[in-house]
Design a protein around this motif. Structure first.
Motif, PDB file in Angstrom:
ATOM      1  N   THR A  82     -31.269  20.047  60.652  1.00 31.50           N
ATOM      2  CA  THR A  82     -29.913  20.314  60.175  1.00 31.50           C
ATOM      3  C   THR A  82     -30.006  21.293  59.005  1.00 31.50           C
ATOM      4  OG1 THR A  82     -27.865  19.309  59.327  1.00 31.50           O
ATOM      5  CG2 THR A  82     -29.936  18.371  58.547  1.00 31.50           C
ATOM      6  N   LEU A  83     -28.937  22.036  58.761  1.00 33.50           N
ATOM      7  CA  LEU A  83     -28.827  22.856  57.557  1.00 33.50           C
ATOM      8  C   LEU A  83     -27.881  22.131  56.608  1.00 33.50           C
ATOM      9  CD1 LEU A  83     -28.569  26.522  58.914  1.00 33.50           C
ATOM     10  CD2 LEU A  83     -30.598  25.116  58.480  1.00 33.50           C
TER      11      LEU A  83
ATOM     12  N   GLY B 146     -33.752  27.444  51.394  1.00 37.50           N
ATOM     13  CA  GLY B 146     -35.007  26.741  51.157  1.00 37.50           C
ATOM     14  C   GLY B 146     -35.532  26.108  52.431  1.00 37.50           C
ATOM     15  N   THR B 147     -36.822  26.344  52.716  1.00 37.51           N
ATOM     16  CA  THR B 147     -37.382  25.869  53.986  1.00 37.51           C
ATOM     17  C   THR B 147     -38.893  25.685  53.876  1.00 37.51           C
ATOM     18  OG1 THR B 147     -37.669  26.406  56.345  1.00 37.51           O
ATOM     19  CG2 THR B 147     -37.644  28.252  54.809  1.00 37.51           C
ATOM     20  N   ASP B 148     -39.436  24.887  54.779  1.00 35.97           N
ATOM     21  CA  ASP B 148     -40.894  24.847  54.923  1.00 35.97           C
ATOM     22  C   ASP B 148     -41.324  26.024  55.786  1.00 35.97           C
ATOM     23  OD1 ASP B 148     -41.560  23.323  57.898  1.00 35.97           O
ATOM     24  OD2 ASP B 148     -39.540  23.144  57.065  1.00 35.97           O
ATOM     25  N   ALA B 149     -42.615  26.338  55.771  1.00 30.84           N
ATOM     26  CA  ALA B 149     -43.118  27.520  56.471  1.00 30.84           C
ATOM     27  C   ALA B 149     -42.934  27.407  57.983  1.00 30.84           C
ATOM     28  CB  ALA B 149     -44.597  27.735  56.142  1.00 30.84           C
ATOM     29  N   GLU B 150     -43.081  26.194  58.516  1.00 29.03           N
ATOM     30  CA  GLU B 150     -42.978  26.029  59.971  1.00 29.03           C
ATOM     31  C   GLU B 150     -41.584  26.376  60.471  1.00 29.03           C
ATOM     32  OE1 GLU B 150     -43.673  22.630  63.461  1.00 29.03           O
ATOM     33  OE2 GLU B 150     -43.835  22.093  61.353  1.00 29.03           O
ATOM     34  N   PHE B 151     -40.553  25.825  59.827  1.00 31.26           N
ATOM     35  CA  PHE B 151     -39.184  26.088  60.266  1.00 31.26           C
ATOM     36  C   PHE B 151     -38.843  27.564  60.101  1.00 31.26           C
ATOM     37  CE2 PHE B 151     -34.575  26.357  59.684  1.00 31.26           C
ATOM     38  CZ  PHE B 151     -34.117  25.637  60.774  1.00 31.26           C
ATOM     39  N   ALA B 152     -39.427  28.200  59.093  1.00 30.80           N
ATOM     40  CA  ALA B 152     -39.144  29.611  58.838  1.00 30.80           C
ATOM     41  C   ALA B 152     -39.668  30.515  59.943  1.00 30.80           C
ATOM     42  CB  ALA B 152     -39.747  30.037  57.498  1.00 30.80           C
ATOM     43  N   GLU B 153     -40.667  30.028  60.696  1.00 30.75           N
ATOM     44  CA  GLU B 153     -41.325  30.879  61.690  1.00 30.75           C
ATOM     45  C   GLU B 153     -40.992  30.528  63.140  1.00 30.75           C
ATOM     46  OE1 GLU B 153     -42.993  33.499  60.835  1.00 30.75           O
ATOM     47  OE2 GLU B 153     -42.894  33.088  58.676  1.00 30.75           O
ATOM     48  N   ARG B 154     -40.778  29.266  63.440  1.00 32.78           N
ATOM     49  CA  ARG B 154     -40.661  28.864  64.849  1.00 32.78           C
ATOM     50  C   ARG B 154     -39.331  29.299  65.461  1.00 32.78           C
ATOM     51  NH1 ARG B 154     -41.458  22.541  65.023  1.00 32.78           N
ATOM     52  NH2 ARG B 154     -40.402  22.716  67.026  1.00 32.78           N
TER      53      ARG B 154
ATOM     54  N   ALA C 290     -35.044  21.536  45.351  1.00 33.63           N
ATOM     55  CA  ALA C 290     -34.585  22.895  45.074  1.00 33.63           C
ATOM     56  C   ALA C 290     -33.072  23.011  45.185  1.00 33.63           C
ATOM     57  CB  ALA C 290     -35.264  23.881  46.037  1.00 33.63           C
ATOM     58  N   ILE C 291     -32.500  22.361  46.196  1.00 32.51           N
ATOM     59  CA  ILE C 291     -31.043  22.462  46.355  1.00 32.51           C
ATOM     60  C   ILE C 291     -30.333  21.622  45.302  1.00 32.51           C
ATOM     61  CG2 ILE C 291     -30.659  20.573  48.017  1.00 32.51           C
ATOM     62  CD1 ILE C 291     -28.819  22.534  49.540  1.00 32.51           C
ATOM     63  N   ALA C 292     -30.948  20.498  44.900  1.00 34.32           N
ATOM     64  CA  ALA C 292     -30.351  19.665  43.857  1.00 34.32           C
ATOM     65  C   ALA C 292     -30.361  20.376  42.513  1.00 34.32           C
ATOM     66  CB  ALA C 292     -31.102  18.337  43.756  1.00 34.32           C
ATOM     67  N   ASN C 293     -31.360  21.227  42.298  1.00 36.90           N
ATOM     68  CA  ASN C 293     -31.498  21.949  41.034  1.00 36.90           C
ATOM     69  C   ASN C 293     -30.875  23.347  41.071  1.00 36.90           C
ATOM     70  OD1 ASN C 293     -32.941  19.811  39.865  1.00 36.90           O
ATOM     71  ND2 ASN C 293     -34.879  20.562  40.710  1.00 36.90           N
TER      72      ASN C 293
ATOM     73  N   VAL D  78     -33.076  23.443  54.907  1.00 38.14           N
ATOM     74  CA  VAL D  78     -33.304  22.747  56.163  1.00 38.14           C
ATOM     75  C   VAL D  78     -33.596  21.281  55.868  1.00 38.14           C
ATOM     76  CG1 VAL D  78     -35.792  23.241  56.175  1.00 38.14           C
ATOM     77  CG2 VAL D  78     -34.625  22.726  58.324  1.00 38.14           C
ATOM     78  N   GLY D  79     -33.183  20.402  56.751  1.00 28.83           N
ATOM     79  CA  GLY D  79     -33.474  18.980  56.616  1.00 28.83           C
ATOM     80  C   GLY D  79     -33.504  18.331  57.984  1.00 28.83           C
ATOM     81  N   PHE D  80     -33.689  17.030  57.994  1.00 29.90           N
ATOM     82  CA  PHE D  80     -33.535  16.237  59.210  1.00 29.90           C
ATOM     83  C   PHE D  80     -32.291  15.382  59.043  1.00 29.90           C
ATOM     84  CE2 PHE D  80     -38.096  17.202  59.582  1.00 29.90           C
ATOM     85  CZ  PHE D  80     -38.117  17.657  60.895  1.00 29.90           C
TER      86      PHE D  80
END
Length: 300
Positions: free
Chosen positions: A129-130, A162-170, A201-204, A211-213
């Motif tokens: 989810t975004l 803000g994202t982890d590297a995997e989500f940024a690439e797949r 990061a989003i809280a700050n 990205v989240g689940f």
């Protein structure tokens, strides 16, 4: 002495017949993966099965592959798994966004290939989810990914992601989302980090979108908004009950006993996860309270 031997022999034969006829049919092992949602689903299943006369052993805290192996080799009788995991990880197929289509596909294929039975599809969808902060999303008029795309196209470079590297690439991650919805954050506006840190990061206010689940308790904790995936890009990862076909045939009532859990949805699951992860209540307490409040136990 001869009569005693006859009596002993008869008792042994009776025990053998009872065992052969399923004397252990009220014993079952429930498996679970190694995160809160799975602990809760397993615990609720355990309580409901015990309420119906079963002796239950739980095997929790297993990795996804380990749980699957335990199920197929008979160490676990039933578990809750996800349609997307079944299709992509176990069967090597492409993910499917539509909930019912994903379920029917994995159910058919897994039975044909592995004699594994899927049932009791729920509305708990632990997919990508975004998310945005509620107040910012409302201020900018963003409720869906389409709204986000429109805003970014009209205000390029304003929002950071803000994202982890995997989500940024797949391809079923950020690149696919941007292609389907017709927008781009731009490389300079994408911050890659270890998964989990994007919530901080989003809280700050370091990023605007992350990205989240969808069932993650931190979405509840931080009062974030799940943006509606209005073009159904993200694949279905709906939770469903899984067992070998042999277990289903020999203990078919399990399907009916656990059927009320199909009423669970992502929002409810997120709140239950929050009670364990943030409020630090025990899994057993949260599971029992939920089942009691929803009258899912025979004694209620």
């Amino acid at each position: 002495m001869k009569k005693l031997w006859i009596v002993v022999t008869a008792l042994i034969l009776s025990a053998f017949v009872l065992t052969a006829c399923g004397g252990d049919e009220k014993k079952v092992t429930v498996g679970a993966k190694n995160f809160t949602e799975q602990f809760l689903l397993a615990q609720m299943s355990t309580i409901m099965l015990e309420d119906n006369g079963y002796t239950v052993e739980e095997k929790s805290n297993l990795g996804s592959s380990a749980l699957r192996q335990a199920l197929t080799n008979g160490q676990v009788d039933v578990s809750w798994d996800y349609t997307g995991t079944g299709l992509v990880t176990y069967l090597g197929e492409e993910p499917i966004a539509d909930k019912q289509e994903a379920f029917e596909t994995v159910k058919k294929m897994d039975m044909e290939r592995n004699d594994v039975y899927w049932t009791n599809l729920s509305d708990v969808n632990n997919t990508y989810t975004l998310v945005m902060q509620q107040d910012q999303a409302e201020e900018l008029g963003i409720q869906s990914i389409s709204d986000l795309a429109t805003y970014i196209n009209e205000n390029p470079g304003e929002l950071k992601f803000g994202t982890d590297a995997e989500f940024a690439e797949r391809e079923d991650g950020l690149p696919g989302v941007e292609e389907l919805y017709g927008f781009e954050f731009g490389d300079e506006n994408v911050s890659e980090m270890t998964y989990g840190l994007q919530y901080d990061a989003i809280a700050n206010d370091e990023v605007d979108v992350a990205v989240g689940f969808s069932t993650d308790s931190r979405i509840e904790e931080l009062d974030l908004m799940n943006l509606e995936d209005d073009k159904s890009f993200f694949p279905s990862y709906n939770a469903a009950l899984v067992m070998t076909n042999e277990t289903h045939e020999n203990k078919s009532e399990i399907e009916e006993i656990l059927a009320p859990l199909t009423e669970l949805d992502s929002e409810t699951m997120r709140k239950l996860n929050y009670q364990v992860d943030v409020e630090e209540r025990s899994v057993r307490e949260v599971a029992e309270t939920f089942l009691s409040e929803n009258v899912y136990l025979s004694g209620e």
